[in-house]
Design a protein around this motif. Structure first.
Motif, short mmCIF file in Angstrom:
data_model
loop_
_atom_site.label_atom_id
_atom_site.label_comp_id
_atom_site.label_asym_id
_atom_site.label_seq_id
_atom_site.Cartn_x
_atom_site.Cartn_y
_atom_site.Cartn_z
N LEU A 71 15.01 22.82 -57.73
CA LEU A 71 14.88 23.86 -56.70
C LEU A 71 13.50 23.77 -56.03
O LEU A 71 13.38 23.90 -54.82
CB LEU A 71 15.09 25.25 -57.31
CG LEU A 71 16.52 25.57 -57.77
CD1 LEU A 71 16.56 26.88 -58.53
CD2 LEU A 71 17.50 25.62 -56.59
N ASP A 76 18.70 23.39 -52.62
CA ASP A 76 19.06 24.78 -52.30
C ASP A 76 19.97 25.37 -53.37
O ASP A 76 20.12 26.59 -53.47
CB ASP A 76 19.75 24.82 -50.94
CG ASP A 76 18.88 24.23 -49.85
OD1 ASP A 76 17.77 24.77 -49.62
OD2 ASP A 76 19.27 23.22 -49.23
N ARG A 117 22.54 30.50 -57.15
CA ARG A 117 22.03 29.16 -56.82
C ARG A 117 22.13 28.19 -57.99
O ARG A 117 21.87 27.00 -57.82
CB ARG A 117 20.58 29.24 -56.33
CG ARG A 117 20.46 29.93 -55.01
CD ARG A 117 19.08 29.74 -54.41
NE ARG A 117 18.99 30.50 -53.17
CZ ARG A 117 19.39 30.05 -51.98
NH1 ARG A 117 19.89 28.84 -51.91
NH2 ARG A 117 19.28 30.80 -50.90
N ILE A 142 26.36 27.96 -51.39
CA ILE A 142 24.94 27.79 -51.10
C ILE A 142 24.68 27.83 -49.59
O ILE A 142 23.67 28.36 -49.14
CB ILE A 142 24.40 26.47 -51.72
CG1 ILE A 142 24.62 26.49 -53.24
CG2 ILE A 142 22.92 26.28 -51.40
CD1 ILE A 142 23.98 27.65 -53.97
N GLY A 148 17.06 27.40 -49.83
CA GLY A 148 16.59 27.77 -51.16
C GLY A 148 15.13 28.18 -51.18
O GLY A 148 14.47 28.18 -50.14
#
Ligand code: FES
Length: 157
Positions: A71, A76, A117, A142, A148
């Motif tokens: 991440l 993301d 996520r 997502i 993200g």
């Protein structure tokens, strides 16, 4: 071989015009999940090209550090895909991975990151269609969540 060979995490794509295409990393165990990905490729099943497969010996190797590094590195969304429960080649790696994902979701939520996520999936080697379905579903989820944490914290420009 699946359409998407295992890849190392790479730097995030620069933001551009058009709909947001998330970068998703799927940590797949070398037995069931990777074989399912292989089958999906052999069957020419469509799944998003933005899902990058990273091969792991077992999802027992998947932990919060791996997920957070992904991440932080620009993914993301991240998921682990392992054997069906009771079928892990290392006995309970997939059960431990699920517990880690459950814990990680709570940690992410506590720092304001959507727990959706990260995810854990189980599938058998013969579930190529399910592999493609998971990749489409998770990528779609997502895409709805948007960029993200790493992308959002980047300064504009
Ligand atoms: Fe597949 Fe452990 S070997 S999850």
């Amino acid at each position: 071989m699946p359409d998407h060979p295992p890849t190392e995490p790479r730097s995030p794509a620069p933001p551009g015009p058009g709909p947001f295409e998330p970068r998703v990393i799927a940590f797949c165990c070398q037995y069931c999940a990777y074989s399912a990905a292989d089958m999906a490729g052999s069957m020419r099943l469509q799944y998003p090209s933005n899902v990058e497969i990273v091969l792991v010996p077992c999802t027992g190797r998947f932990d919060a550090i791996l997920a957070l590094k992904a991440l932080e590195g620009g993914a993301d969304g991240v998921y682990a895909a392992g054997c069906l429960e009771g079928s892990c080649h290392f006995l309970d790696g997939n059960v431990r991975a699920r517990k880690r994902v459950t814990h990680l979701k709570k940690e992410l939520e506590s720092v304001g990151v959507d727990p959706g996520r990260v995810e854990m999936y189980n599938l058998s080697a013969s579930q190529g269609p399910r592999f493609a379905e998971i990749a489409r579903e998770f990528s779609g989820r997502i895409a709805e969540l948007g960029p993200g944490p790493a992308s959002r914290s980047k300064p504009p420009g």
